[in-house]
Each structure stands twice: as C-alpha cells, then as structure tokens.
Design an enzyme around this catalytic site. Sequence first.
Site, PDB file in Angstrom:
ATOM      1  N   HIS A 151       0.856  -1.191   0.000  1.00  0.00           N
ATOM      2  CA  HIS A 151       0.000   0.000   0.000  1.00  0.00           C
ATOM      3  C   HIS A 151       0.887   1.234   0.000  1.00  0.00           C
ATOM      4  O   HIS A 151       1.958   1.224   0.603  1.00  0.00           O
ATOM      5  CB  HIS A 151      -0.878   0.003   1.263  1.00  0.00           C
ATOM      6  CG  HIS A 151      -2.026   0.945   1.190  1.00  0.00           C
ATOM      7  ND1 HIS A 151      -1.909   2.270   1.500  1.00  0.00           N
ATOM      8  CD2 HIS A 151      -3.322   0.749   0.833  1.00  0.00           C
ATOM      9  CE1 HIS A 151      -3.087   2.848   1.334  1.00  0.00           C
ATOM     10  NE2 HIS A 151      -3.963   1.960   0.937  1.00  0.00           N
ATOM     11  N   ASP A 196      -7.908  -5.255   0.261  1.00  0.00           N
ATOM     12  CA  ASP A 196      -8.429  -6.020  -0.869  1.00  0.00           C
ATOM     13  C   ASP A 196      -8.081  -7.499  -0.822  1.00  0.00           C
ATOM     14  O   ASP A 196      -8.587  -8.280  -1.621  1.00  0.00           O
ATOM     15  CB  ASP A 196      -7.895  -5.432  -2.189  1.00  0.00           C
ATOM     16  CG  ASP A 196      -8.501  -4.087  -2.462  1.00  0.00           C
ATOM     17  OD1 ASP A 196      -9.669  -3.905  -2.104  1.00  0.00           O
ATOM     18  OD2 ASP A 196      -7.805  -3.221  -3.014  1.00  0.00           O
TER      19      ASP A 196
HETATM   20  N1  ACO Z   1       3.940  -7.573  -4.905  1.00  0.00           N
HETATM   21  C1  ACO Z   1       5.269  -7.642  -5.136  1.00  0.00           C
HETATM   22  N2  ACO Z   1       6.114  -6.604  -4.988  1.00  0.00           N
HETATM   23  C2  ACO Z   1       5.583  -5.454  -4.604  1.00  0.00           C
HETATM   24  C3  ACO Z   1       4.192  -5.300  -4.359  1.00  0.00           C
HETATM   25  C4  ACO Z   1       3.370  -6.422  -4.520  1.00  0.00           C
HETATM   26  N3  ACO Z   1       2.060  -6.352  -4.297  1.00  0.00           N
HETATM   27  N4  ACO Z   1       3.951  -4.019  -3.992  1.00  0.00           N
HETATM   28  C5  ACO Z   1       5.121  -3.379  -4.020  1.00  0.00           C
HETATM   29  N5  ACO Z   1       6.124  -4.248  -4.380  1.00  0.00           N
HETATM   30  C6  ACO Z   1       7.553  -3.965  -4.471  1.00  0.00           C
HETATM   31  C7  ACO Z   1       7.894  -3.181  -5.725  1.00  0.00           C
HETATM   32  O1  ACO Z   1       8.208  -4.041  -6.793  1.00  0.00           O
HETATM   33  C8  ACO Z   1       9.058  -2.356  -5.263  1.00  0.00           C
HETATM   34  O2  ACO Z   1      10.171  -3.213  -5.223  1.00  0.00           O
HETATM   35  P1  ACO Z   1      11.665  -2.626  -5.587  1.00  0.00           P
HETATM   36  O3  ACO Z   1      11.969  -1.656  -4.476  1.00  0.00           O
HETATM   37  O4  ACO Z   1      12.551  -3.837  -5.589  1.00  0.00           O
HETATM   38  O5  ACO Z   1      11.538  -1.973  -6.929  1.00  0.00           O
HETATM   39  C9  ACO Z   1       8.708  -2.032  -3.808  1.00  0.00           C
HETATM   40  O6  ACO Z   1       7.878  -3.109  -3.372  1.00  0.00           O
HETATM   41  C10 ACO Z   1       7.984  -0.685  -3.647  1.00  0.00           C
HETATM   42  O7  ACO Z   1       6.860  -0.694  -4.503  1.00  0.00           O
HETATM   43  P2  ACO Z   1       6.169   0.616  -5.124  1.00  0.00           P
HETATM   44  O8  ACO Z   1       5.399   0.202  -6.330  1.00  0.00           O
HETATM   45  O9  ACO Z   1       7.193   1.701  -5.261  1.00  0.00           O
HETATM   46  O10 ACO Z   1       5.185   1.016  -3.953  1.00  0.00           O
HETATM   47  P3  ACO Z   1       3.958   1.984  -4.076  1.00  0.00           P
HETATM   48  O11 ACO Z   1       3.751   2.553  -2.715  1.00  0.00           O
HETATM   49  O12 ACO Z   1       4.109   2.954  -5.202  1.00  0.00           O
HETATM   50  O13 ACO Z   1       2.774   0.979  -4.479  1.00  0.00           O
HETATM   51  C11 ACO Z   1       0.811  -0.315  -4.479  1.00  0.00           C
HETATM   52  C12 ACO Z   1       1.691   0.681  -3.699  1.00  0.00           C
HETATM   53  C13 ACO Z   1       0.440   0.261  -5.860  1.00  0.00           C
HETATM   54  C14 ACO Z   1      -0.480  -0.571  -3.702  1.00  0.00           C
HETATM   55  C15 ACO Z   1       1.610  -1.656  -4.665  1.00  0.00           C
HETATM   56  O14 ACO Z   1       1.966  -2.157  -3.404  1.00  0.00           O
HETATM   57  C16 ACO Z   1       0.822  -2.692  -5.469  1.00  0.00           C
HETATM   58  O15 ACO Z   1       0.879  -2.674  -6.701  1.00  0.00           O
HETATM   59  N6  ACO Z   1       0.097  -3.615  -4.773  1.00  0.00           N
HETATM   60  C17 ACO Z   1      -0.720  -4.592  -5.467  1.00  0.00           C
HETATM   61  C18 ACO Z   1      -2.042  -3.960  -5.918  1.00  0.00           C
HETATM   62  C19 ACO Z   1      -2.995  -3.728  -4.756  1.00  0.00           C
HETATM   63  O16 ACO Z   1      -3.229  -4.610  -3.930  1.00  0.00           O
HETATM   64  N7  ACO Z   1      -3.566  -2.516  -4.714  1.00  0.00           N
HETATM   65  C20 ACO Z   1      -4.574  -2.175  -3.690  1.00  0.00           C
HETATM   66  C21 ACO Z   1      -4.129  -1.049  -2.827  1.00  0.00           C
HETATM   67  S1  ACO Z   1      -5.328  -0.761  -1.560  1.00  0.00           S
HETATM   68  C22 ACO Z   1      -6.511   0.200  -2.328  1.00  0.00           C
HETATM   69  O17 ACO Z   1      -6.307   0.919  -3.250  1.00  0.00           O
HETATM   70  C23 ACO Z   1      -7.919   0.124  -1.744  1.00  0.00           C
END
Ligand code: ACO
Length: 433
Positions: A308, A366
């Site tokens: 998140h 979620d």
């Molecule tokens: N699975 C695997 N790796 C992940 C995930 C995940 N779900 N989420 C983040 N990471 C990793 C990224 O690859 C990144 O790794 P790196 O540092 O080696 O490049 C690191 O963790 C940071 O990730 P970011 O994308 O920079 O984090 P951000 O805060 O921008 O993203 C987000 C948050 C979009 C929610 C992300 O965690 C994601 O895509 N999750 C899956 C989708 C999801 O469940 N969304 C629902 C959110 S809750 C809502 O909106 C109600």
Amino acid sequence: MADKATTAKLSIEGKTLDLPIRHGTLGPDVFDITKLYGEGGVFTYDPGYTSTASCESKITYIDGDEGVLLYRGYPIEQLAEHGDFIETCYLLYYGELPNAAQRKEFEHAITHHTMIHEQMSRFYSGFRRDAHPMAVMVGVVGAMSAFYHDSTDINDPKQREIASRRMIAKLPTIAAMAFKYHIGQPFVYPKNNLSYAANFLHMCFAVPCEEYKVNPVLARAMDKIFILHADHEQNASTSTVRLAGSSGANPFACIAAGIACLWGPAHGGANEAALQMLGEIGDPAKVPAFIARVKDKSQHTRLMGFGHRVYKNYDPRAKIMQKTAHEVLGELGIKDDPLLDVARELEKAALSDSYFIERKLYPNVDFYSGIILRALGFPTSMFTVLFAVARTVGWIAQWKEMIEDPSQKIGRPRQLYTGSPRRDYVPMSRRSR
Ligand code: ACO
C-alpha cells in the site's frame, strides 16, 4: 521537550525565505508554501503528491507505519466492532457520533429517501446489457443533477445537506439497479423496514417470484465492509471529488467524478484482481512457486492485495476483513473454500519472506474482501461498485468540508514546463517534415 519549530528556511539563489511550519493534531508537520511563488518565484514539484498535503482536514487520519486508521479520531476496529454504517455515515459527515435522537432522525431520513425518481430507471435501458456496472454508475449518479434541481446550490447549507443525504440514501438503490440490469433481472424496490445493508442485499438478491429473507450475519458482514471502505483520507478518488468540487460543480457531478476515478485498477479495482490471482494459483501447494514468480522482477507479477502507498504495516482493515471472511463462510456452511486456503498460505509465506519483510509489504483491504463478496453472491464486476456505495459518504463529507473551508480556492496545480520555448509560426511551404 523542545518547542516545535515555527518556520523552515529555504535558500534560493542567495535569498532566504521563511516558510511557516504548521502542526496537526497527529501526523507529520507541513511547510506552508502558499507564498512560495509570490516571494520566491518557484513552484514545488511532487508528481503523485507523495509529499504534499493538498488540504487541511478533520475527517480521517492514517498512520501507515503503525497501521492505524481513525475516522474523526475513532479507531476503525472499534467502529467495525461496536458501530454500524449509519452511525459511521453520521460521524464522518457531522463530525460526532449521533445521540439517540440524532440517530433516529438520520436513519429515518436515509431510509425514507432510498427510492429514486421513477424516470431515472429508464436511463438503465439506454445502456448496453453488457456494460460494466461502474460505467452505469458514473452515468446514473451524474444524471442525479438532472433530477434533483432543488439541491444543487452548493452555497446553500440546507441544499448541501439534502444532496448529501440523497446520495447516501440512493447510491445503494442505483448500484443494485446496475447489478440487476447487468444480470438481466427486474429491479427490486427498496424496503423501509430493512437496515441499510440488509436493504442493499435485498435489492440485489430478491426476485419477484419468491420470498427473500435477508440473513442477519451476511447483512452484518455487508455493513462492516461498508464501514471499512467509508473513507480513506486524500486518496485519488477523494482528491478527484475535492478538485471537481473546487470549481463549484454540483455535488452529484462531483461524486460521479469520484466514481470514475475509483474505477481504475490501481485504486478500487484491486480486489477484483486479488480474487483472480487466488483463483489462478488455485492450490496452497502452488504458493511457493507463485511467491518465487512475484520475487522474480522479470516476470512483472505482483502479489495483488499486498502492499500500500501509505500502509507500511498490516492494513487494519485487512485484519477485520479476514475475521469477517471466516464468519461469512461459516454462516454459509462453506467448510473449505480453496481460495481462502490459498489466501492464508500466501499470507503466511509472504509475511515470513525477506522480500516482503524488507519492502514492508503486508495484506491490504483487498486481500480478503473478494472472498467475502464472492461468498455473498456478487460477481467480480460488482466489487468496485460496492466500494463506491461505501465511499460515497467519505467523498461527501470531504466535499462538504472543502466547501465550508474559508481558505478554499479552485484547485489549480502548476507545472514544470519542458516543451519548446517560444517560436514563430512556420508556413506550410517551409515545413520540412
Ligand atoms: N507484490 C510484489 N512486490 C511489490 C508489491 C506487490 N504487491 N507491492 C510493491 N512491491 C515492491 C515493488 O516491486 C518495489 O520493489 P523494488 O523496491 O525492488 O523496486 C517495492 O515493493 C515498492 O513498490 P512501489 O510500487 O514503489 O510502492 P507503491 O507505494 O508505489 O505501491 C501499491 C503501492 C500500488 C499498492 C503496490 O503495493 C501494489 O501494486 N500492490 C498490489 C495492488 C494492490 O493490492 N492494490 C490495492 C491497494 S489498496 C486500495 O487501493 C484500496
């Protein structure tokens, strides 16, 4: 303890500016940069608003590191355990929990305004039968401004309140009608003797040819899901509602804008994706292979329902969702839901894996919600619609707070221009390309 600083100094080309520092009741301080351009001639640059407070608000507080979510100061766990959605709506909108008389009046008003103008039902048949219910929601909610003219003057507090109550009351009806249209069943009118959540389930699942009795355990689960999704600070759809409203647009149009933003897969669409992922894994024995795929960046696979932007700890809503999933499956006599088994195994594997630990990736709201919604009988295409029904009160409360804020201005971000400098018009005969 030392007094907190009141100003921050910013040096730009030999000139020093004093930026006032403002302190909230909780959370990080902010630098007030409203005079930055006037005095320093520069803008700030923050795409995605990762370090920008776009407004002052008293509604919702999130501490992402500690996994805390408060509505008007009350922890989400306490509201979900002891309160209900009607009370939560009152709290978010008016700022305090209602006393008995206030609750009675509010609940009566919401319950008795659930019907929509009969002519609105004709809107639905204008949509293709295979339209996504969110597309229908955007259209029909926007159309409310064409039906309820007596509550579109945003400068009249009474009209604001009427429009707000109308939306809290009618959104479940509009959503249930979108569902019924989607699956080709007749619309079911609301029933005033049912609670908010029970009435919604009734409008979604009753059919004219037989009696439908709402299961109280499932109605309570629906109510909890509504509470958990009711508000979440300045997220993308809420910021959209505020920005649309800042121009003076009518409240129904602003909420339609919020619904459009929520529809995106990075926002409200993730529970659909999480359920799909659990189905694709299909078997707890396949979890280690899936985790390995997620960790292999070349595979571009994310563990949906994990991670998140704000929570760097367990999302407090996910814990409640997990408990509710067990309650719902237990009530429905589903002893073994393979998806729940996969979810539990995935969670266990991820929470003990250094990839997820180092990146502070925990289950979000979620991760378990899709399992509950599916067990309740909703197709995945309805998941984001349910989110929109719940979030309507949050959007409205934030919209009202913005309108009533004396410092409110039309939202108008600036930019870092990287296009061509000034150049003269070139006649066609002299253009080389
Ligand atoms: N699975 C695997 N790796 C992940 C995930 C995940 N779900 N989420 C983040 N990471 C990793 C990224 O690859 C990144 O790794 P790196 O540092 O080696 O490049 C690191 O963790 C940071 O990730 P970011 O994308 O920079 O984090 P951000 O805060 O921008 O993203 C987000 C948050 C979009 C929610 C992300 O965690 C994601 O895509 N999750 C899956 C989708 C999801 O469940 N969304 C629902 C959110 S809750 C809502 O909106 C109600």
